[in-house]
Design a protein around this motif. Structure first.
Motif, PDB file in Angstrom:
ATOM      1  N   MET A 127       1.935   9.730   2.735  1.00 28.88           N
ATOM      2  CA  MET A 127       2.514   8.729   1.871  1.00 28.88           C
ATOM      3  C   MET A 127       2.619   7.409   2.627  1.00 28.88           C
ATOM      4  O   MET A 127       3.187   7.354   3.704  1.00 28.88           O
ATOM      5  N   GLY A 128       2.082   6.404   2.034  1.00 29.44           N
ATOM      6  CA  GLY A 128       2.158   5.080   2.646  1.00 29.44           C
ATOM      7  C   GLY A 128       3.230   4.228   1.993  1.00 29.44           C
ATOM      8  O   GLY A 128       3.852   4.617   1.008  1.00 29.44           O
ATOM      9  N   ARG A 129       3.424   3.084   2.581  1.00 26.55           N
ATOM     10  CA  ARG A 129       4.391   2.146   2.009  1.00 26.55           C
ATOM     11  C   ARG A 129       3.839   1.538   0.735  1.00 26.55           C
ATOM     12  O   ARG A 129       2.637   1.310   0.621  1.00 26.55           O
ATOM     13  N   GLN A 130       4.737   1.256  -0.169  1.00 26.67           N
ATOM     14  CA  GLN A 130       4.294   0.630  -1.402  1.00 26.67           C
ATOM     15  C   GLN A 130       4.079  -0.864  -1.179  1.00 26.67           C
ATOM     16  O   GLN A 130       4.774  -1.495  -0.379  1.00 26.67           O
ATOM     17  N   LYS A 131       3.120  -1.403  -1.882  1.00 30.17           N
ATOM     18  CA  LYS A 131       2.810  -2.820  -1.751  1.00 30.17           C
ATOM     19  C   LYS A 131       3.933  -3.656  -2.362  1.00 30.17           C
ATOM     20  O   LYS A 131       4.425  -3.366  -3.433  1.00 30.17           O
ATOM     21  N   ARG A 132       4.334  -4.677  -1.627  1.00 29.86           N
ATOM     22  CA  ARG A 132       5.339  -5.596  -2.120  1.00 29.86           C
ATOM     23  C   ARG A 132       4.701  -6.602  -3.036  1.00 29.86           C
ATOM     24  O   ARG A 132       3.675  -7.192  -2.703  1.00 29.86           O
ATOM     25  N   LYS A 133       5.291  -6.843  -4.170  1.00 30.50           N
ATOM     26  CA  LYS A 133       4.735  -7.789  -5.120  1.00 30.50           C
ATOM     27  C   LYS A 133       5.222  -9.188  -4.785  1.00 30.50           C
ATOM     28  O   LYS A 133       6.397  -9.404  -4.559  1.00 30.50           O
TER      29      LYS A 133
END
Length: 132
Positions: free
Chosen positions: A1-7
């Protein structure tokens, strides 16, 4: 699981940032100093009734440049920390062009002098009871 992209939708919208920064902007100390001159102070403290302002424009703090809903709120404001902070800041005289030139080497520099600033006197207006 990777980090979610910041919008970053509003990253370059500087006008949004300026709007938030200037929403609660009050008068500067030199503008308030002009308001504290006797002629201007008399006009500001005895304003005509304006229903667009809080308290119809009748309860005004000269040093903080704020309108209040009623006299009780104005008196409570006088006891508070922001008002006392503003009075302390107004004790120094505002900078002048002459002082700026002296600091740049175009004359003798004199440090700004302290002055006494007192909280304005509150005049309690009597309401006419004959209307009832």
């Amino acid at each position: 699981m990777g980090r979610q992209k910041r919008k970053k939708y509003h990253r370059g919208d500087t006008f949004i940032q300026k709007k938030f920064r200037t929403r609660r902007r009050t008068k500067d100390l030199d503008q308030i100093d002009d308001d504290m001159k006797p002629d201007n102070a008399e006009k500001l403290l005895n304003q005509d009734i304006d229903h667009d302002l809080p308290g119809a424009g009748q309860n005004y703090c000269l040093h903080c440049a704020k309108h209040f809903v009623d006299l009780r709120a104005l008196k409570e404001h006088f006891k508070g920390r922001p008002h006392k902070r503003r009075l302390r800041a107004l004790k120094d005289q505002p900078y002048t062009q002459k002082e700026a030139e002296a600091a740049a080497g175009m004359g003798s520099y004199y440090a700004p002098q302290k002055r006494t600033v007192e909280t304005q006197k509150v005049i309690e207006k009597e309401m006419d009871q004959s209307e009832n």
